[in-house]
Motif scaffolding. Structure first.
Motif, PDB file in Angstrom:
ATOM      1  N   GLY A 299       0.778  -1.226   0.000  1.00  0.00           N
ATOM      2  CA  GLY A 299       0.000   0.000   0.000  1.00  0.00           C
ATOM      3  C   GLY A 299       0.808   1.273   0.000  1.00  0.00           C
ATOM      4  N   PHE A 300       2.142   1.165   0.024  1.00  0.00           N
ATOM      5  CA  PHE A 300       3.004   2.338   0.054  1.00  0.00           C
ATOM      6  C   PHE A 300       3.980   2.320  -1.120  1.00  0.00           C
ATOM      7  CE2 PHE A 300       1.805   1.466   4.471  1.00  0.00           C
ATOM      8  CZ  PHE A 300       1.304   2.702   4.856  1.00  0.00           C
ATOM      9  N   ILE A 301       4.407   3.499  -1.547  1.00  0.00           N
ATOM     10  CA  ILE A 301       5.383   3.592  -2.630  1.00  0.00           C
ATOM     11  C   ILE A 301       6.745   3.129  -2.129  1.00  0.00           C
ATOM     12  CG2 ILE A 301       6.611   5.174  -4.171  1.00  0.00           C
ATOM     13  CD1 ILE A 301       4.116   6.883  -4.305  1.00  0.00           C
ATOM     14  N   ARG A 302       7.373   2.260  -2.894  1.00  0.00           N
ATOM     15  CA  ARG A 302       8.677   1.733  -2.509  1.00  0.00           C
ATOM     16  C   ARG A 302       9.778   2.693  -2.966  1.00  0.00           C
ATOM     17  NH1 ARG A 302      10.275  -3.678  -5.288  1.00  0.00           N
ATOM     18  NH2 ARG A 302       8.274  -4.315  -4.383  1.00  0.00           N
ATOM     19  N   MET A 307      15.108   8.220  -1.346  1.00  0.00           N
ATOM     20  CA  MET A 307      13.718   8.521  -1.715  1.00  0.00           C
ATOM     21  C   MET A 307      13.431   8.306  -3.198  1.00  0.00           C
ATOM     22  SD  MET A 307      12.829   9.189   1.302  1.00  0.00           S
ATOM     23  CE  MET A 307      14.216   8.792   2.375  1.00  0.00           C
ATOM     24  N   GLN A 308      14.323   7.623  -3.927  1.00  0.00           N
ATOM     25  CA  GLN A 308      14.079   7.324  -5.340  1.00  0.00           C
ATOM     26  C   GLN A 308      13.149   6.122  -5.479  1.00  0.00           C
ATOM     27  OE1 GLN A 308      18.301   7.068  -6.504  1.00  0.00           O
ATOM     28  NE2 GLN A 308      17.712   8.192  -8.357  1.00  0.00           N
ATOM     29  N   THR A 309      12.238   6.215  -6.421  1.00  0.00           N
ATOM     30  CA  THR A 309      11.377   5.095  -6.752  1.00  0.00           C
ATOM     31  C   THR A 309      12.070   4.220  -7.797  1.00  0.00           C
ATOM     32  OG1 THR A 309      10.242   6.176  -8.598  1.00  0.00           O
ATOM     33  CG2 THR A 309       9.394   6.615  -6.377  1.00  0.00           C
ATOM     34  N   ALA A 310      11.327   3.271  -8.351  1.00  0.00           N
ATOM     35  CA  ALA A 310      11.881   2.406  -9.403  1.00  0.00           C
ATOM     36  C   ALA A 310      12.228   3.196 -10.660  1.00  0.00           C
ATOM     37  CB  ALA A 310      10.893   1.293  -9.732  1.00  0.00           C
ATOM     38  N   GLY A 318       7.442  11.201   2.641  1.00  0.00           N
ATOM     39  CA  GLY A 318       6.353  11.394   3.588  1.00  0.00           C
ATOM     40  C   GLY A 318       5.491  10.167   3.800  1.00  0.00           C
ATOM     41  N   ASP A 319       4.250  10.405   4.225  1.00  0.00           N
ATOM     42  CA  ASP A 319       3.352   9.311   4.581  1.00  0.00           C
ATOM     43  C   ASP A 319       3.120   8.333   3.442  1.00  0.00           C
ATOM     44  OD1 ASP A 319       3.137  10.631   6.966  1.00  0.00           O
ATOM     45  OD2 ASP A 319       0.960  10.878   6.911  1.00  0.00           O
ATOM     46  N   VAL A 320       3.223   8.808   2.192  1.00  0.00           N
ATOM     47  CA  VAL A 320       2.931   7.952   1.037  1.00  0.00           C
ATOM     48  C   VAL A 320       3.937   6.809   0.891  1.00  0.00           C
ATOM     49  CG1 VAL A 320       4.257   9.165  -0.751  1.00  0.00           C
ATOM     50  CG2 VAL A 320       2.058   8.132  -1.333  1.00  0.00           C
ATOM     51  N   ILE A 321       5.101   6.915   1.584  1.00  0.00           N
ATOM     52  CA  ILE A 321       6.082   5.823   1.525  1.00  0.00           C
ATOM     53  C   ILE A 321       6.069   4.975   2.799  1.00  0.00           C
ATOM     54  CG2 ILE A 321       7.542   7.124  -0.066  1.00  0.00           C
ATOM     55  CD1 ILE A 321       9.534   7.517   2.258  1.00  0.00           C
TER      56      ILE A 321
END
Length: 473
Positions: A299-302, A307-310, A318-321
């Motif tokens: 449920g969260f961005i990896r 703080m880099q995504t794929a 923040g909360d989204v991760i």
């Protein structure tokens, strides 16, 4: 209409606007997209409004106890609409301050729903943001780097309906026009116990239902035990190891009834309102992540430590991760992301070095490992726990419940954790956080001269007590 920027931040909450300011300081062109109001959850539905209410509750409780300070009062009345009016004024003042900061740093702010779009005529890679503004106009923002900071929202229990009138989340509770006579709070974590403390001070009959075996289960066990004792002393009813059966929550004729299973026993509770406080879930829907290679995990961005995504040009904070869902964490993550984008090689954040605060009465503040966590990690620990009971400044305040607990490594003398419950401890936990950051030993903190009379003296005494050298305790 299309605009290009070095960095676009999707979400103007605490983490988002801090990231934008840092990017502007480093000479980047920046835009922020916010669908609601700058400041996000912390300013409008979290930290600031709840602490304003907590302060009013604290003042009210103190006035009711004024005889103990030698002050006779009569006719002390609570006017809750004025409490809410004060809260709204504080929020609006800070909101104007955030708007000023955007103008000061020449950051463009786009109000509307933002969605990440995939490769298109605007950009050969995903990461551009389409913004639908209130007037229906669509604006496309094309950044070199995108930072997703869309935050979170209150979580509910499966099968439990939040109607906003009888069954509330913290969002609805913050907007109450009047106080209920009674309330059941589902969840004894940070938000749950803050509301329990606040509403109890306002005179509400409070019951807390917690699934774990203790309140604030992420805190040190000694802190949880002390908080339970003090809340019960004030009349708050607490059920631990208890599970609400969601489908039994019913509202009729101004009352809510629910069934709770506690260690195999079924109990029925009734109250005017129910507050659901069982955590928060990330706002990952409806923002266009399906148009990217960004990965979602539970449920969260990896993200990685920077703080880099794929997709390396897309960051999330923040909360989204997930992780520690705290405003100061989101801000720090925003700075890490921006500095990484700008090639400044920031240090990765260590979660256990983040100070954590709970604004109950008395307050809770901590940094580092709990005693249990330290032992689980193989440390041979030494501890000290020093009470506020005899401390001069605490007696002057009339608030001398609680303690400071220090956990250190026997072999290296490193400070592993500091845990406090007591008067205004959130205001001086930063000393312990700095000591840990600088790898100070308990002896070094204890040798630092602390002014008298202050509440912070107890930190020095607890640090010295680790090695049996406390002077006054």
């Amino acid at each position: 209409m299309t605009h290009t920027y070095d960095i676009v931040v999707l979400g103007g909450g605490t983490g988002g606007y801090v990231a934008a300011i840092r990017a502007a300081q480093l000479g980047r062109t920046v835009a922020v997209v916010e669908k609601d109001k700058l400041g996000g959850t912390c300013l409008h539905r979290g930290c600031i409004p709840s602490k304003s209410l907590l302060r009013s509750a604290e003042v009210y409780a103190t006035m009711k106890e004024s005889e103990s300070y030698g002050i006779s009062t009569s006719g002390v009345e609570l006017h809750f609409p004025k409490v809410q009016e004060r809260k709204s004024g504080i929020v609006e003042q800070i909101h104007k301050g955030v708007q000023y900061l955007m103008k000061k740093h020449k950051i463009d702010v786009f109000s509307g729903n933002g969605r990440v779009i995939g490769p298109s005529i605007f950009s050969p890679r995903s990461g551009a943001v389409s913004v639908e503004q209130a007037d229906g106009e669509i604006v496309t923002l094309v950044p070199q780097h995108l930072i997703i900071a869309t935050g979170s929202r209150p979580r509910s229990l499966p099968g439990l309906s939040i109607d906003g009138t009888h069954v509330l989340t913290s969002d609805e509770a913050l907007e109450l026009e009047s106080l209920p006579e009674s309330i059941v709070i589902i969840g004894g974590g940070v938000i749950g116990v803050e509301w329990a403390s606040m509403l109890n001070d306002f005179g509400v009959d409070v019951t807390v239902v917690e699934y774990a075996d203790r309140l604030v289960p992420t805190e040190d066990a000694d802190v949880s035990k002390e908080l339970l004792r003090l809340l019960k002393k004030r009349g708050v009813k607490v059920l631990t190891q208890a599970k609400v059966i969601a489908e039994t929550v019913t509202a009729a004729e101004g009352a809510v009834t629910l069934k709770v299973e506690q260690q195999g026993e079924l109990k029925e509770l009734a109250a005017e309102k129910v507050l659901v406080s069982v955590g928060r879930e990330a706002n990952v829907e409806g923002i266009g992540l399906e148009n990217t290679d960004v990965k979602i995990d539970k449920g969260f961005i990896r993200v990685n430590e920077f703080m880099q995504t794929a997709e390396s040009h897309i960051y999330a904070i923040g909360d989204v991760i997930g992780g520690l869902q705290l405003a100061h964490v989101a801000s720090h993550e925003g700075i890490i992301a921006v500095e990484h984008i700008c090639g400044h090689n920031p240090e990765a954040m260590e979660a256990h070095r983040v100070p954590r605060c709970v604004y109950t009465r008395p307050e809770i503040a901590s940094v580092g490992w709990t005693e249990e966590q330290a032992k689980e990690r193989g440390f041979d620990v030494k501890t000290a726990k020093v009470s506020f009971k005899p401390l001069g400044k605490a007696l002057v305040y009339g608030e001398n419940d609680g303690f400071v607990k220090v956990i250190a490594d026997k072999s290296t003398n490193d400070i592993l954790g500091v845990h406090m419950i007591g008067p205004h401890v959130t205001d001086y936990i930063s000393e312990a956080a700095l000591a840990q950051f600088l790898n100070a030993t308990p002896w070094e903190v204890g040798q630092t001269i602390h002014p008298h009379p202050t509440l912070s003296e107890l930190i020095a005494e607890a640090m010295l007590a680790v090695d049996g050298q406390s002077i006054n305790f």
